[in-house]
Design an enzyme around this catalytic site. Structure first.
Site, mmCIF file in Angstrom:
data_model
loop_
_atom_site.group_PDB
_atom_site.id
_atom_site.type_symbol
_atom_site.label_atom_id
_atom_site.label_comp_id
_atom_site.label_asym_id
_atom_site.label_seq_id
_atom_site.Cartn_x
_atom_site.Cartn_y
_atom_site.Cartn_z
ATOM 1 N N GLN A 181 5.156 -1.488 2.136
ATOM 2 C CA GLN A 181 4.115 -0.605 1.615
ATOM 3 C C GLN A 181 3.035 -1.397 0.886
ATOM 4 O OE1 GLN A 181 5.558 3.894 0.930
ATOM 5 N NE2 GLN A 181 6.055 2.588 -0.785
ATOM 6 N N GLU A 184 0.002 -2.598 3.016
ATOM 7 C CA GLU A 184 -1.062 -1.625 3.242
ATOM 8 C C GLU A 184 -1.831 -1.348 1.953
ATOM 9 O OE1 GLU A 184 -0.184 1.835 5.493
ATOM 10 O OE2 GLU A 184 0.967 0.765 7.015
ATOM 11 N N GLU A 185 -1.116 -1.253 0.840
ATOM 12 C CA GLU A 185 -1.771 -0.989 -0.444
ATOM 13 C C GLU A 185 -2.781 -2.080 -0.770
ATOM 14 O OE1 GLU A 185 -0.632 -0.928 -5.226
ATOM 15 O OE2 GLU A 185 0.914 -0.485 -3.736
ATOM 16 N N ARG A 186 -2.400 -3.335 -0.596
ATOM 17 C CA ARG A 186 -3.277 -4.438 -0.971
ATOM 18 C C ARG A 186 -4.473 -4.549 -0.032
ATOM 19 N NH1 ARG A 186 2.176 -7.882 -2.412
ATOM 20 N NH2 ARG A 186 2.384 -7.005 -4.513
ATOM 21 N N GLY A 189 -6.857 -1.790 -0.983
ATOM 22 C CA GLY A 189 -7.550 -2.136 -2.219
ATOM 23 C C GLY A 189 -8.684 -3.113 -1.976
#
Length: 326
Positions: A181, A184-186, A189
């Site tokens: 996860q 995808e988060e990074r 961002g």
């Protein structure tokens, strides 16, 4: 489940476009929904869980949050203390989470908790936790330096009972799921800061062209326009790194190293661009009337949230095999 079935590159295109919103908090909140709290559920969740939690989240009828960080465990995910003890057909959850984006308004949480006494990388699980259950206490909304349009909560759990069927994937695989996860988060961002950085540079060019010091526009000083040219070049280099990482990710590759590099560069460049540009605005840059001062505060989180710069460096070093393995 209500989505368009497009690959991850389309999420990045959306994230870049959301950068036109003149604050950091709204794109971040959308990112929690689209790229932080739901990827593991999408990839590993049961059909029943997807229908209960994913479908209304995609539709926008439910707000999701991600319960990872704690007061004593931010970037050090392996050190979390929240427990989910299996009792019959339920998990009993105790502990607390900190820095939870959208936590004050969320309908459910993608919770990472310790489900056994085993090794720290093998004893964690992800659980879909409805936020209206007895024992879930939203203690406070945290007052922050930036991202003030996005609520951030401190949350406690006291004997919260959740059906065991709310487990995402397999028990004990939560740490691995969360690391996926994080990719995808990074990347999300990084994508959200590109347009703001371009906007800040352009608005600084416009302002310094009009603002005069010693009878000439500030922009006409070589130190100023050379510096703005350097910053614009750095933003384009960051975009290229992001797009390379996304292309590899869409092909099914592990992009932890490239995502970490992009996240590191984005955090540092956000600080560099906003600080340098604010300086060129002079006293006006120190007011709340201009965008550069807002992004100076909002984008400072890029070097902290989702893993600090120092954590990104450690990850990159491990992939470069410059650090001894544990």
């Amino acid at each position: 489940y209500g989505g368009m079935g497009l690959d991850f590159s389309y999420s990045i295109a959306v994230a870049e476009e959301l950068g036109n919103i003149r604050c950091g908090g709204v794109p971040m909140a959308i990112g929690v929904q689209a790229g932080m709290a739901t990827p593991a559920l999408t990839r590993f969740g049961s059909e029943e869980l997807k229908k209960q939690f994913l479908v209304p989240t995609i539709a926008g009828d439910s707000v999701a949050c991600l319960g990872i960080s704690e007061a004593g465990a931010g970037s050090d995910v392996a050190n979390i203390k929240t427990t989910a003890v299996r009792k019959g057909d339920e998990y009993v959850i105790n502990g607390g989470k900190m820095w939870t984006t959208s936590g004050c308004q969320a309908d459910w949480m993608c919770l990472l908790a310790n489900t056994s006494e085993g090794p720290p990388h093998q004893n964690k699980s992800l659980i879909c936790l409805p936020m209206n259950l007895p024992g879930v206490h939203v203690a406070k909304r945290i007052d922050k330096l930036g991202m003030r349009s996005s609520d951030t909560a401190q949350i406690f759990f006291e004997d919260v009972r959740v059906p065991s069927k709310n487990l995402i994937g397999e028990e004990g695989k939560g740490f691995m799921y969360q690391m996926l996860q994080f990719q995808e988060e990074r990347l999300w961002g990084v994508a959200t800061v590109l347009t703001p950085l371009e906007t800040i540079i352009q608005e600084t060019i416009d302002y310094t062209r009009q603002r005069k010091v010693f009878d000439q526009p500030v922009l006409h000083n070589q130190a100023v326009h050379f510096r703005l040219a350097e910053l614009a070049t750095e933003v384009e280099l960051l975009r290229s790194l992001l797009h390379r990482a996304v292309a590899l990710y869409v092909e099914g590759n592990d992009v932890t190293k490239f995502a970490s590099m992009a996240k590191l560069k984005a955090g540092r460049l956000a600080r560099e661009v906003t600080d340098n540009c604010l300086q060129f605005w002079g006293g006006m840059g120190f007011t709340s009337e201009v965008l550069v001062s807002r992004f100076y505060r909002d984008l400072r989180l890029m070097s902290i949230g989702g893993g600090t710069d120092e954590t990104m460096l450690s990850i990159i070093c491990k992939y470069m095999e410059t650090l001894p393995s544990k």
